[in-house]
Design a protein around this motif. Structure first.
Motif, PDB file in Angstrom:
ATOM      1  N   ILE A  24       9.135 -13.911  48.483  1.00 49.52           N
ATOM      2  CA  ILE A  24       7.853 -14.395  49.001  1.00 49.52           C
ATOM      3  C   ILE A  24       6.693 -13.690  48.295  1.00 49.52           C
ATOM      4  O   ILE A  24       5.713 -14.328  47.873  1.00 49.52           O
ATOM      5  CB  ILE A  24       7.768 -14.171  50.534  1.00 49.52           C
ATOM      6  CG1 ILE A  24       8.775 -15.084  51.251  1.00 49.52           C
ATOM      7  CG2 ILE A  24       6.352 -14.452  51.044  1.00 49.52           C
ATOM      8  CD1 ILE A  24       8.882 -14.805  52.738  1.00 49.52           C
ATOM      9  N   LEU A  25       6.796 -12.348  48.169  1.00 55.34           N
ATOM     10  CA  LEU A  25       5.745 -11.577  47.490  1.00 55.34           C
ATOM     11  C   LEU A  25       5.587 -12.010  46.032  1.00 55.34           C
ATOM     12  O   LEU A  25       4.472 -12.069  45.502  1.00 55.34           O
ATOM     13  CB  LEU A  25       6.058 -10.077  47.568  1.00 55.34           C
ATOM     14  CG  LEU A  25       5.828  -9.411  48.932  1.00 55.34           C
ATOM     15  CD1 LEU A  25       6.315  -7.961  48.900  1.00 55.34           C
ATOM     16  CD2 LEU A  25       4.354  -9.455  49.308  1.00 55.34           C
ATOM     17  N   PHE A  27       6.187 -14.973  44.707  1.00 53.20           N
ATOM     18  CA  PHE A  27       5.472 -16.257  44.615  1.00 53.20           C
ATOM     19  C   PHE A  27       3.987 -16.101  44.990  1.00 53.20           C
ATOM     20  O   PHE A  27       3.119 -16.746  44.411  1.00 53.20           O
ATOM     21  CB  PHE A  27       6.154 -17.291  45.511  1.00 53.20           C
ATOM     22  CG  PHE A  27       7.304 -17.980  44.838  1.00 53.20           C
ATOM     23  CD1 PHE A  27       7.084 -19.018  43.949  1.00 53.20           C
ATOM     24  CD2 PHE A  27       8.614 -17.573  45.075  1.00 53.20           C
ATOM     25  CE1 PHE A  27       8.136 -19.649  43.323  1.00 53.20           C
ATOM     26  CE2 PHE A  27       9.674 -18.201  44.445  1.00 53.20           C
ATOM     27  CZ  PHE A  27       9.444 -19.249  43.562  1.00 53.20           C
ATOM     28  N   ARG A  28       3.707 -15.246  45.982  1.00 50.37           N
ATOM     29  CA  ARG A  28       2.309 -15.001  46.351  1.00 50.37           C
ATOM     30  C   ARG A  28       1.552 -14.349  45.186  1.00 50.37           C
ATOM     31  O   ARG A  28       0.388 -14.670  44.924  1.00 50.37           O
ATOM     32  CB  ARG A  28       2.249 -14.097  47.583  1.00 50.37           C
ATOM     33  CG  ARG A  28       2.744 -14.741  48.869  1.00 50.37           C
ATOM     34  CD  ARG A  28       1.782 -15.839  49.348  1.00 50.37           C
ATOM     35  NE  ARG A  28       2.302 -16.534  50.498  1.00 50.37           N
ATOM     36  CZ  ARG A  28       2.115 -16.163  51.763  1.00 50.37           C
ATOM     37  NH1 ARG A  28       1.441 -15.063  52.025  1.00 50.37           N
ATOM     38  NH2 ARG A  28       2.622 -16.876  52.736  1.00 50.37           N
ATOM     39  N   THR A  29       2.211 -13.407  44.492  1.00 53.07           N
ATOM     40  CA  THR A  29       1.575 -12.745  43.343  1.00 53.07           C
ATOM     41  C   THR A  29       1.318 -13.737  42.219  1.00 53.07           C
ATOM     42  O   THR A  29       0.254 -13.729  41.582  1.00 53.07           O
ATOM     43  CB  THR A  29       2.462 -11.598  42.829  1.00 53.07           C
ATOM     44  OG1 THR A  29       2.734 -10.688  43.904  1.00 53.07           O
ATOM     45  CG2 THR A  29       1.780 -10.860  41.686  1.00 53.07           C
ATOM     46  N   SER A  31       0.894 -16.916  42.571  1.00 55.00           N
ATOM     47  CA  SER A  31      -0.204 -17.760  43.034  1.00 55.00           C
ATOM     48  C   SER A  31      -1.553 -17.057  42.831  1.00 55.00           C
ATOM     49  O   SER A  31      -2.532 -17.670  42.407  1.00 55.00           O
ATOM     50  CB  SER A  31      -0.007 -18.107  44.515  1.00 55.00           C
ATOM     51  OG  SER A  31      -1.108 -18.831  45.006  1.00 55.00           O
ATOM     52  N   LEU A  32      -1.584 -15.739  43.123  1.00 55.26           N
ATOM     53  CA  LEU A  32      -2.807 -14.960  42.949  1.00 55.26           C
ATOM     54  C   LEU A  32      -3.244 -14.934  41.489  1.00 55.26           C
ATOM     55  O   LEU A  32      -4.428 -15.106  41.172  1.00 55.26           O
ATOM     56  CB  LEU A  32      -2.583 -13.537  43.475  1.00 55.26           C
ATOM     57  CG  LEU A  32      -3.726 -12.545  43.237  1.00 55.26           C
ATOM     58  CD1 LEU A  32      -4.978 -12.974  44.013  1.00 55.26           C
ATOM     59  CD2 LEU A  32      -3.302 -11.135  43.629  1.00 55.26           C
ATOM     60  N   ASN A 105      -1.698 -30.824  45.395  1.00 50.33           N
ATOM     61  CA  ASN A 105      -1.083 -30.151  46.548  1.00 50.33           C
ATOM     62  C   ASN A 105      -0.658 -31.159  47.605  1.00 50.33           C
ATOM     63  O   ASN A 105       0.443 -31.067  48.171  1.00 50.33           O
ATOM     64  CB  ASN A 105      -2.071 -29.154  47.163  1.00 50.33           C
ATOM     65  CG  ASN A 105      -2.121 -27.852  46.381  1.00 50.33           C
ATOM     66  OD1 ASN A 105      -1.176 -27.514  45.685  1.00 50.33           O
ATOM     67  ND2 ASN A 105      -3.227 -27.147  46.476  1.00 50.33           N
ATOM     68  N   THR A 239       9.076 -24.253  59.164  1.00 50.32           N
ATOM     69  CA  THR A 239       8.778 -24.578  57.757  1.00 50.32           C
ATOM     70  C   THR A 239       7.934 -25.838  57.678  1.00 50.32           C
ATOM     71  O   THR A 239       6.955 -25.910  56.911  1.00 50.32           O
ATOM     72  CB  THR A 239      10.088 -24.771  56.970  1.00 50.32           C
ATOM     73  OG1 THR A 239      10.894 -23.608  57.105  1.00 50.32           O
ATOM     74  CG2 THR A 239       9.799 -25.027  55.508  1.00 50.32           C
ATOM     75  N   ASN A 242       4.459 -25.043  58.779  1.00 50.46           N
ATOM     76  CA  ASN A 242       3.743 -24.287  57.746  1.00 50.46           C
ATOM     77  C   ASN A 242       3.293 -25.186  56.597  1.00 50.46           C
ATOM     78  O   ASN A 242       2.198 -25.021  56.058  1.00 50.46           O
ATOM     79  CB  ASN A 242       4.630 -23.160  57.215  1.00 50.46           C
ATOM     80  CG  ASN A 242       4.534 -21.909  58.073  1.00 50.46           C
ATOM     81  OD1 ASN A 242       3.507 -21.267  58.138  1.00 50.46           O
ATOM     82  ND2 ASN A 242       5.612 -21.590  58.769  1.00 50.46           N
ATOM     83  N   TYR A 243       4.158 -26.144  56.227  1.00 48.51           N
ATOM     84  CA  TYR A 243       3.747 -27.106  55.193  1.00 48.51           C
ATOM     85  C   TYR A 243       2.557 -27.933  55.689  1.00 48.51           C
ATOM     86  O   TYR A 243       1.639 -28.255  54.929  1.00 48.51           O
ATOM     87  CB  TYR A 243       4.919 -28.018  54.823  1.00 48.51           C
ATOM     88  CG  TYR A 243       5.761 -27.482  53.687  1.00 48.51           C
ATOM     89  CD1 TYR A 243       5.197 -27.288  52.431  1.00 48.51           C
ATOM     90  CD2 TYR A 243       7.110 -27.182  53.866  1.00 48.51           C
ATOM     91  CE1 TYR A 243       5.957 -26.796  51.389  1.00 48.51           C
ATOM     92  CE2 TYR A 243       7.878 -26.686  52.825  1.00 48.51           C
ATOM     93  CZ  TYR A 243       7.291 -26.494  51.589  1.00 48.51           C
ATOM     94  OH  TYR A 243       8.038 -26.003  50.552  1.00 48.51           O
ATOM     95  N   MET A 246      -0.438 -25.918  55.332  1.00 42.67           N
ATOM     96  CA  MET A 246      -0.844 -25.937  53.928  1.00 42.67           C
ATOM     97  C   MET A 246      -1.539 -27.246  53.578  1.00 42.67           C
ATOM     98  O   MET A 246      -2.386 -27.299  52.675  1.00 42.67           O
ATOM     99  CB  MET A 246       0.379 -25.748  53.023  1.00 42.67           C
ATOM    100  CG  MET A 246       0.989 -24.351  53.083  1.00 42.67           C
ATOM    101  SD  MET A 246       2.561 -24.252  52.166  1.00 42.67           S
ATOM    102  CE  MET A 246       1.994 -24.619  50.501  1.00 42.67           C
TER     103      MET A 246
END
Length: 544
Positions: A24-25, A27-29, A31-32, A105, A239, A242-243, A246
């Motif tokens: 998860i981290l 993919f978040r990184t 994305s950042l 998206n 899930t 959460n989608y 998003m």
């Protein structure tokens, strides 16, 4: 992975909570990093788009003819260059790019949702037809309100511009309260238009947001029912939710972009009005460029009017041979300034022809025509900058020696040297304030530096006292030598060197000849001279 495998102890990621968190981290990184890259590109793009838009609008304004500016207020044009260009920048930089990202998206998230459970996906999209109907209804109304708001802010800017530029007149007549009243009225009108736009958008967008988020409530209802029946795991429902969360951001952005789009289209239409405007004085394809000019001017049966069926000039004819000085006299409103504006082709004749060196001015390139014509007008504009820069406006590539030479001929050198910083003294907006006579001498210095073959003097000594007028007259006498000169003056003493005089009245030439010939007639010129002499005599008696 987190709920149904790592926490539940089933599947490939059973008990491997740390690995799931690391993924998860990661993919978040990722994305950042993409977000930072995107922001950097947008920041550069925003500056370039703003630069190009404002440059395009300003360039289009410069190619338009003088009549375009006469029909519009300064504040309105300033609004188009700044505000409208800014509106387009916001849309294309902050709107269009994010529109593409959010559209991708939405497509990607809906594809995943359909793959997970197409029934739940259709349920969460139930409010969408109502959203589209509301968008279709709200869009035209928002566009009209945006237009109305723009007109009000343009009127407000025009009043501010008029009041600031005409502050001397406002103070002289003690009309500060009147100006405050005018501003308050325009400000109130703009405030009303702004409120109507904000009320409408403030009502529509919350409704749109509520409708788009209603899908999430339906997911909790139907998804919870699925979990209770064992048709879907709790992790799958979370899930799915959460989608959906998003999905809210992009959909909400799409709702907000409606307002941006309405503002953008209104601003674009106003900008395209300038971009697509056809100048009334246009250069023809294959226009003739005069490298040198003799200065033979022939005005042949010229008629002209600023508006249809309202002629200012009626079949005017005159001839100025190379090196001649032609004086044009007449009462105010006789059409004298209009005539010289046609010679320099600030306007095009309605009928007849103006020929220079035997070539119709409409066939000449505008650049070559203006290069050989110099104008010293009664309406003097001083640009923000130094004294030297103002004189050098006619020839920015000239040397300082040329500026000094021009200033000396115009009898401006002495007063310039007495200024705080001499030729480097800042004048114009916020700078040193020049007197009318000083501005006039700067204008003459510009004309000297321009070194034209044809010189137009439109009340060139109107702002000067008698002593200064004599000094300027000496400068003009040396300036007109070897040049074809058309001089307009109410002070007939200014025209004592004229080779030929033309008397105009109500847009027509009523008398023509030398001073002696016209004085021999019992006509308008003789009456003008008599009144002029009486005025000078009265002035002398008052001074005595």
């Amino acid at each position: 992975m987190l709920f149904d495998q790592a926490l539940a102890g089933n599947g490939a990621f059973a008990g491997r909570i740390g690995l799931v968190i690391v993924i998860i981290l990661a993919f978040r990184t990722l994305s950042l990093l993409f977000g930072i890259l995107f922001g950097t590109i947008i920041a550069k793009l925003a500056a370039k788009v703003a630069f190009d838009l404002k440059a395009a609008v300003f360039t289009s304004l410069q190619r338009l003819s003088l009549d375009f500016f006469m029909r519009r207020q300064t504040g309105q044009l300033m609004t188009r260059v700044n505000n409208d260009a800014q509106e387009l920048q916001y849309f294309f930089v902050d709107g269009l790019s994010y529109f593409i990202v959010n559209a991708m998206n939405i497509i990607g998230i809906i594809a995943v949702l359909l793959w997970m459970d197409w029934r739940l996906t259709l349920i969460c999209l139930l409010p969408m037809p109502l959203v589209f109907w509301l968008v279709r209804t709200a869009f035209p109304k928002l566009w009209r309100l945006s237009w109305r708001r723009h007109r009000k802010v343009s009127a407000l800017n025009s009043i501010i511009s008029d009041s600031v530029r005409g502050s001397r007149v406002v103070k002289a007549f003690g009309k500060e309260q009147v100006e405050i009243g005018r501003f308050q009225q325009a400000n109130d009108a703009f405030s009303g238009a702004e409120q109507r736009f904000n009320k409408w958008s403030g009502t529509v967008f919350p409704i749109l947001n509520f409708l788009t988020q209603a899908g999430g409530i339906l997911i909790w209802a139907f998804g919870g029912w699925y979990v209770m029946q064992g048709r879907m795991s709790f992790g799958s429902v979370l899930t799915f939710v959460n989608y959906m969360m998003m999905l809210y951001g992009p959909i909400q952005f799409m709702n907000n972009i409606i307002g941006w789009w309405s503002n953008c289209m209104a601003a674009a239409q106003r900008i395209f009005e300038i971009q697509d405007a056809v100048p009334s004085v246009a250069e023809r394809p294959g226009a003739v460029s005069l490298v040198t000019m003799k200065g033979d001017i022939e005005i042949d049966n010229v008629s002209f009017g600023y508006e249809p069926n309202k002629p200012i000039l009626k079949q005017v004819s005159l001839r100025a041979r190379p090196g001649q000085m032609i004086g044009v006299v007449g009462h105010s409103g006789a059409g004298k300034s209009t005539l010289v504006n046609l010679v320099s082709r600030l306007y095009d004749v309605t009928a007849g022809e103006i020929r220079i060196d035997g070539v119709n001015v409409k066939e000449l390139s505008v650049a070559s025509l203006r290069r050989h014509i110099g104008i010293v007008s009664q309406d003097i504009y001083v640009f923000t900058g130094t004294i030297a820069e103002n004189i050098a406006y006619a020839d920015p590539d000239c040397q300082m020696e040329d500026i000094l030479h021009a200033a000396k001929i115009a009898n401006a050198h002495d007063f310039i040297q007495k200024l705080p910083d001499g030729y480097d003294t800042e004048i114009g907006s916020g700078g040193y304030s020049l007197s009318g006579g000083e501005k006039q001498r700067l204008s003459i210095a510009r004309a000297v530096l321009h070194n034209p073959k044809v010189l137009i003097l439109d009340e060139a000594t109107a702002s000067l006292d008698t002593e200064t007028e004599l000094q300027i007259q000496e400068a003009l006498d040396s300036l007109v030598k070897g040049r074809t000169t058309i001089a307009i003056a109410h002070r007939l003493s200014t025209l004592r060197q004229a080779d030929y005089l033309v008397v105009m009245d109500k847009g027509a030439v009523v008398e023509a000849g030398t001073h002696d010939q016209l004085m021999a007639r019992e006509g308008i010129y003789r009456e003008l001279v008599r009144k002029h002499d009486e005025a000078l005599k009265m002035k002398g008696e008052i001074i005595a």
